[in-house]
Design a protein around this motif. Structure first.
Motif, PDB file in Angstrom:
ATOM      1  N   GLN A  44       0.825  -1.212   0.000  1.00 14.33           N
ATOM      2  CA  GLN A  44       0.000   0.000   0.000  1.00 14.33           C
ATOM      3  C   GLN A  44       0.857   1.259   0.000  1.00 14.33           C
ATOM      4  OE1 GLN A  44      -2.656  -0.424   3.355  1.00 14.33           O
ATOM      5  NE2 GLN A  44      -4.104  -1.679   2.196  1.00 14.33           N
ATOM      6  N   ALA A  45       1.937   1.237   0.770  1.00 12.81           N
ATOM      7  CA  ALA A  45       2.796   2.424   0.835  1.00 12.81           C
ATOM      8  C   ALA A  45       3.479   2.690  -0.498  1.00 12.81           C
ATOM      9  CB  ALA A  45       3.838   2.251   1.936  1.00 12.81           C
ATOM     10  N   ILE A  46       3.946   1.629  -1.154  1.00 14.58           N
ATOM     11  CA  ILE A  46       4.619   1.778  -2.446  1.00 14.58           C
ATOM     12  C   ILE A  46       3.674   2.381  -3.484  1.00 14.58           C
ATOM     13  CG2 ILE A  46       5.676   0.514  -4.370  1.00 14.58           C
ATOM     14  CD1 ILE A  46       6.727  -1.484  -2.215  1.00 14.58           C
ATOM     15  N   LYS A  47       2.463   1.856  -3.538  1.00 15.27           N
ATOM     16  CA  LYS A  47       1.484   2.377  -4.488  1.00 15.27           C
ATOM     17  C   LYS A  47       1.085   3.807  -4.136  1.00 15.27           C
ATOM     18  CE  LYS A  47      -3.049   1.416  -6.514  1.00 15.27           C
ATOM     19  NZ  LYS A  47      -4.197   0.467  -6.564  1.00 15.27           N
ATOM     20  N   ARG A  48       0.906   4.079  -2.849  1.00 19.15           N
ATOM     21  CA  ARG A  48       0.498   5.425  -2.419  1.00 19.15           C
ATOM     22  C   ARG A  48       1.550   6.455  -2.775  1.00 19.15           C
ATOM     23  NH1 ARG A  48      -0.977   7.350   3.794  1.00 19.15           N
ATOM     24  NH2 ARG A  48      -1.021   9.595   3.341  1.00 19.15           N
ATOM     25  N   ILE A  49       2.819   6.105  -2.601  1.00 20.36           N
ATOM     26  CA  ILE A  49       3.895   7.045  -2.939  1.00 20.36           C
ATOM     27  C   ILE A  49       3.866   7.378  -4.423  1.00 20.36           C
ATOM     28  CG2 ILE A  49       6.401   7.228  -3.198  1.00 20.36           C
ATOM     29  CD1 ILE A  49       6.651   5.825  -0.516  1.00 20.36           C
ATOM     30  N   ALA A  50       3.606   6.358  -5.269  1.00 22.68           N
ATOM     31  CA  ALA A  50       3.524   6.594  -6.712  1.00 22.68           C
ATOM     32  C   ALA A  50       2.375   7.547  -7.040  1.00 22.68           C
ATOM     33  CB  ALA A  50       3.347   5.264  -7.448  1.00 22.68           C
ATOM     34  N   ILE A  51       1.242   7.353  -6.379  1.00 28.46           N
ATOM     35  CA  ILE A  51       0.092   8.231  -6.608  1.00 28.46           C
ATOM     36  C   ILE A  51       0.400   9.653  -6.159  1.00 28.46           C
ATOM     37  CG2 ILE A  51      -2.310   8.704  -5.955  1.00 28.46           C
ATOM     38  CD1 ILE A  51      -2.673   5.658  -5.606  1.00 28.46           C
ATOM     39  N   GLU A  52       0.971   9.779  -4.953  1.00 27.82           N
ATOM     40  CA  GLU A  52       1.243  11.104  -4.410  1.00 27.82           C
ATOM     41  C   GLU A  52       2.360  11.820  -5.164  1.00 27.82           C
ATOM     42  OE1 GLU A  52       1.807  10.897  -0.202  1.00 27.82           O
ATOM     43  OE2 GLU A  52      -0.280  10.327   0.183  1.00 27.82           O
ATOM     44  N   LEU A  53       3.244  11.046  -5.780  1.00 28.44           N
ATOM     45  CA  LEU A  53       4.270  11.672  -6.617  1.00 28.44           C
ATOM     46  C   LEU A  53       3.616  12.343  -7.814  1.00 28.44           C
ATOM     47  CD1 LEU A  53       7.248  12.182  -7.053  1.00 28.44           C
ATOM     48  CD2 LEU A  53       7.437   9.946  -8.134  1.00 28.44           C
ATOM     49  N   CYS A  54       2.601  11.704  -8.384  1.00 26.90           N
ATOM     50  CA  CYS A  54       1.845  12.325  -9.478  1.00 26.90           C
ATOM     51  C   CYS A  54       1.158  13.600  -8.998  1.00 26.90           C
ATOM     52  CB  CYS A  54       0.812  11.348 -10.035  1.00 26.90           C
ATOM     53  SG  CYS A  54       1.496   9.933 -10.917  1.00 26.90           S
ATOM     54  N   GLU A  55       0.627  13.563  -7.783  1.00 23.42           N
ATOM     55  CA  GLU A  55      -0.035  14.744  -7.224  1.00 23.42           C
ATOM     56  C   GLU A  55       0.966  15.884  -7.035  1.00 23.42           C
ATOM     57  OE1 GLU A  55      -2.907  15.969  -3.427  1.00 23.42           O
ATOM     58  OE2 GLU A  55      -1.725  14.112  -3.370  1.00 23.42           O
ATOM     59  N   ASP A  56       2.141  15.555  -6.500  1.00 24.27           N
ATOM     60  CA  ASP A  56       3.178  16.579  -6.308  1.00 24.27           C
ATOM     61  C   ASP A  56       3.568  17.222  -7.629  1.00 24.27           C
ATOM     62  OD1 ASP A  56       3.182  16.050  -3.608  1.00 24.27           O
ATOM     63  OD2 ASP A  56       4.963  14.759  -3.672  1.00 24.27           O
ATOM     64  N   LYS A  57       3.743  16.378  -8.654  1.00 27.40           N
ATOM     65  CA  LYS A  57       4.150  16.904  -9.952  1.00 27.40           C
ATOM     66  C   LYS A  57       3.044  17.745 -10.585  1.00 27.40           C
ATOM     67  CE  LYS A  57       8.220  15.352  -9.747  1.00 27.40           C
ATOM     68  NZ  LYS A  57       9.320  16.324  -9.512  1.00 27.40           N
ATOM     69  N   ALA A  58       1.792  17.358 -10.347  1.00 24.21           N
ATOM     70  CA  ALA A  58       0.674  18.164 -10.849  1.00 24.21           C
ATOM     71  C   ALA A  58       0.694  19.545 -10.217  1.00 24.21           C
ATOM     72  CB  ALA A  58      -0.652  17.461 -10.563  1.00 24.21           C
ATOM     73  N   ASN A  59       1.002  19.595  -8.923  1.00 18.24           N
ATOM     74  CA  ASN A  59       1.075  20.885  -8.223  1.00 18.24           C
ATOM     75  C   ASN A  59       2.244  21.733  -8.715  1.00 18.24           C
ATOM     76  OD1 ASN A  59      -1.153  20.249  -6.635  1.00 18.24           O
ATOM     77  ND2 ASN A  59       0.083  19.343  -5.008  1.00 18.24           N
ATOM     78  N   GLU A  60       3.255  21.076  -9.286  1.00 16.20           N
ATOM     79  CA  GLU A  60       4.415  21.791  -9.827  1.00 16.20           C
ATOM     80  C   GLU A  60       4.227  22.167 -11.290  1.00 16.20           C
ATOM     81  OE1 GLU A  60       7.685  19.162  -9.171  1.00 16.20           O
ATOM     82  OE2 GLU A  60       7.512  19.238  -6.987  1.00 16.20           O
ATOM     83  N   GLY A  61       3.100  21.782 -11.866  1.00 20.80           N
ATOM     84  CA  GLY A  61       2.833  22.103 -13.263  1.00 20.80           C
ATOM     85  C   GLY A  61       3.486  21.153 -14.246  1.00 20.80           C
ATOM     86  N   VAL A  62       3.869  19.972 -13.801  1.00 20.22           N
ATOM     87  CA  VAL A  62       4.520  18.981 -14.660  1.00 20.22           C
ATOM     88  C   VAL A  62       3.465  18.127 -15.354  1.00 20.22           C
ATOM     89  CG1 VAL A  62       6.034  16.949 -14.675  1.00 20.22           C
ATOM     90  CG2 VAL A  62       6.579  18.915 -13.216  1.00 20.22           C
TER      91      VAL A  62
END
Length: 209
Positions: A44-62
């Motif tokens: 669960q943690a591995i998958k969650r980190i992948a999801i949240e990495l997408c969220e972080d990049k979205a917030n950065e305009g990537v």
């Protein structure tokens, strides 16, 4: 409380991870020894980190990014989490992250300079998942470590996959006064490993220039 680290708060945990002064790549990656044991084998943690990495990049305009990781460092056979499952969990997280945040992500699976016995397995994983979210194979670790015969012996299996696997290598920061050391590292990785694509840029500045 994170018992294994004797850390009483999240603030102290974050301070343990941060590198606040200049230094070398080995100094930077020592932080991995702190958080990897917490993540290892946790689906669960591995998958969650992948999801949240997408969220972080979205917030950065990537709009698109590629994440490099070594699946062996996140796998744990003692709890039944294989390297294959790690790759699948990351890919599933990226797929879900794309649906939620509109950011496309793919994986670069990394070999480690200090673990030549993992090389053939990483190449195999890249070939297996090359149409399922894995777009390349990388080499990571302390650039000052020598590449021994065992490393090249294990890399031979990768030759049969070269047409379908993009190969890359990263070069970490060099200490001040390296006198061209970083250029030697880049040349070694291009000449010895036969690398063609460049997946990240760098700026080299020598003392006094």
């Amino acid at each position: 409380m994170i018992k294994t680290l004797d850390i009483q708060s999240m603030e102290k945990f974050i301070s343990k991870l941060r590198v606040t002064s200049s230094g070398s790549l080995p100094k930077f990656i020592r932080s991995f020894d702190i958080f990897l044991p917490i993540l290892r084998g946790d689906r669960q943690a591995i998958k969650r980190i992948a999801i949240e990495l997408c969220e972080d990049k979205a917030n950065e305009g990537v709009a698109y990014f590629e994440a490099s990781y070594c699946p062996h460092l996140l796998a744990d056979n003692d709890v039944g989490v294989s390297v294959e499952e790690v790759v699948r969990n990351v890919n599933e997280g990226f797929s879900e992250g794309y649906k939620k945040f509109g950011v496309k992500a793919n994986s670069i699976l990394c070999m480690l300079i200090t673990k030549p016995e993992w090389c053939a397995d990483v190449v195999r994983l890249c070939d297996t998942y090359r149409h399922l979210g894995v777009v390349g194979i990388g080499l990571a670790g302390n650039e000052n470590e020598p590449l021994g015969k065992e490393y090249f012996d294990n890399m031979k299996v990768g030759k049969i996959y070269q047409p379908s696997i993009s190969q890359s290598a990263s070069c970490g920061p060099m200490p001040s006064g390296a006198d061209g050391g970083i250029i030697q590292i880049v040349l070694r990785k291009i000449i010895l490993l036969g690398l063609v694509p460049v997946r990240s840029g760098m700026r080299v500045q020598f003392p006094g220039t």
